[in-house]
Design an enzyme around this catalytic site. Sequence first.
Site, short mmCIF file in Angstrom:
data_model
loop_
_atom_site.label_atom_id
_atom_site.label_comp_id
_atom_site.label_asym_id
_atom_site.label_seq_id
_atom_site.Cartn_x
_atom_site.Cartn_y
_atom_site.Cartn_z
N HIS A 1 -8.61 2.20 -1.74
CA HIS A 1 -8.84 2.00 -3.25
C HIS A 1 -8.98 0.63 -3.56
CE1 HIS A 1 -4.72 2.63 -2.33
NE2 HIS A 1 -4.31 1.71 -3.27
N GLN B 1 0.74 -1.21 -0.08
CA GLN B 1 0.02 0.05 0.04
C GLN B 1 1.05 1.15 -0.02
OE1 GLN B 1 -2.40 0.65 3.35
NE2 GLN B 1 -3.63 2.30 2.41
P1 5GP Z 1 -1.40 0.88 -3.66
O1 5GP Z 1 -0.13 0.48 -4.03
O2 5GP Z 1 -1.50 1.74 -2.60
O3 5GP Z 1 -2.25 -0.42 -3.26
O4 5GP Z 1 -2.19 1.28 -4.91
C1 5GP Z 1 -1.81 2.62 -5.34
C2 5GP Z 1 -1.94 2.65 -6.87
O5 5GP Z 1 -2.02 3.99 -7.16
C3 5GP Z 1 -0.52 2.17 -7.33
O6 5GP Z 1 -1.11 0.92 -8.50
C4 5GP Z 1 -0.18 3.16 -8.41
O7 5GP Z 1 0.21 2.67 -9.72
C5 5GP Z 1 -1.65 4.31 -8.47
N1 5GP Z 1 -1.18 5.50 -8.61
C6 5GP Z 1 -0.17 6.16 -7.86
N2 5GP Z 1 -0.32 7.42 -8.25
C7 5GP Z 1 -1.02 7.54 -9.25
C8 5GP Z 1 -1.72 8.86 -9.95
O8 5GP Z 1 -1.25 10.09 -9.69
N3 5GP Z 1 -2.58 8.41 -11.04
C9 5GP Z 1 -3.08 7.19 -10.85
N4 5GP Z 1 -4.08 7.20 -11.96
N5 5GP Z 1 -2.59 6.13 -10.40
C10 5GP Z 1 -1.69 6.48 -9.47
#
Ligand code: 5GP
Length: 113
Positions: free
Chosen positions: A99, A93
């Site tokens: 999300h 995360q």
């Molecule tokens: P996590 O790693 O927190 O589960 O997922 C965060 C997700 O957000 C990642 O897959 C990353 O690629 C995506 N992400 C991070 N910054 C941005 C952004 O500025 N725009 C979009 N569309 N996705 C983002």
Amino acid sequence: MNDCLFCKIVAGQIPSKKVYEDEHTFAFEDIDPKAPTHVLIIPKEHVVDLKNATHKDAEIIGRCHLAAAEIARERKIEDGYRTILNVGPKSGQSVFHLHVHLLGGRDLHWPPG
Ligand code: 5GP
Ligand code: ZN
């Protein structure tokens, strides 16, 4: 306005490729897709993550998953997709606004890494 990246995306202050929106949820393409379909579905209201969620967040967490199912239906990837909530730094995360990842359009291995 708080300093949350995804709150800024919902507010249109940071651009995103919108996939779906309703009164409570917002969905957009992941900037670094890990599958042909990689969409993030988020509550419009800031919720940190599952670990910090309470009963008052139950409905919105369900709505995010139902939105994921609808997007999967529209994209015809119902033969195999995955919804994922990463919780905590060890899970990967990196954004602390809840999300749901919707991943599909390719074979998905189990268990995930
Ligand atoms: P996590 O790693 O927190 O589960 O997922 C965060 C997700 O957000 C990642 O897959 C990353 O690629 C995506 N992400 C991070 N910054 C941005 C952004 O500025 N725009 C979009 N569309 N996705 C983002
Ligand atoms: Zn937020």
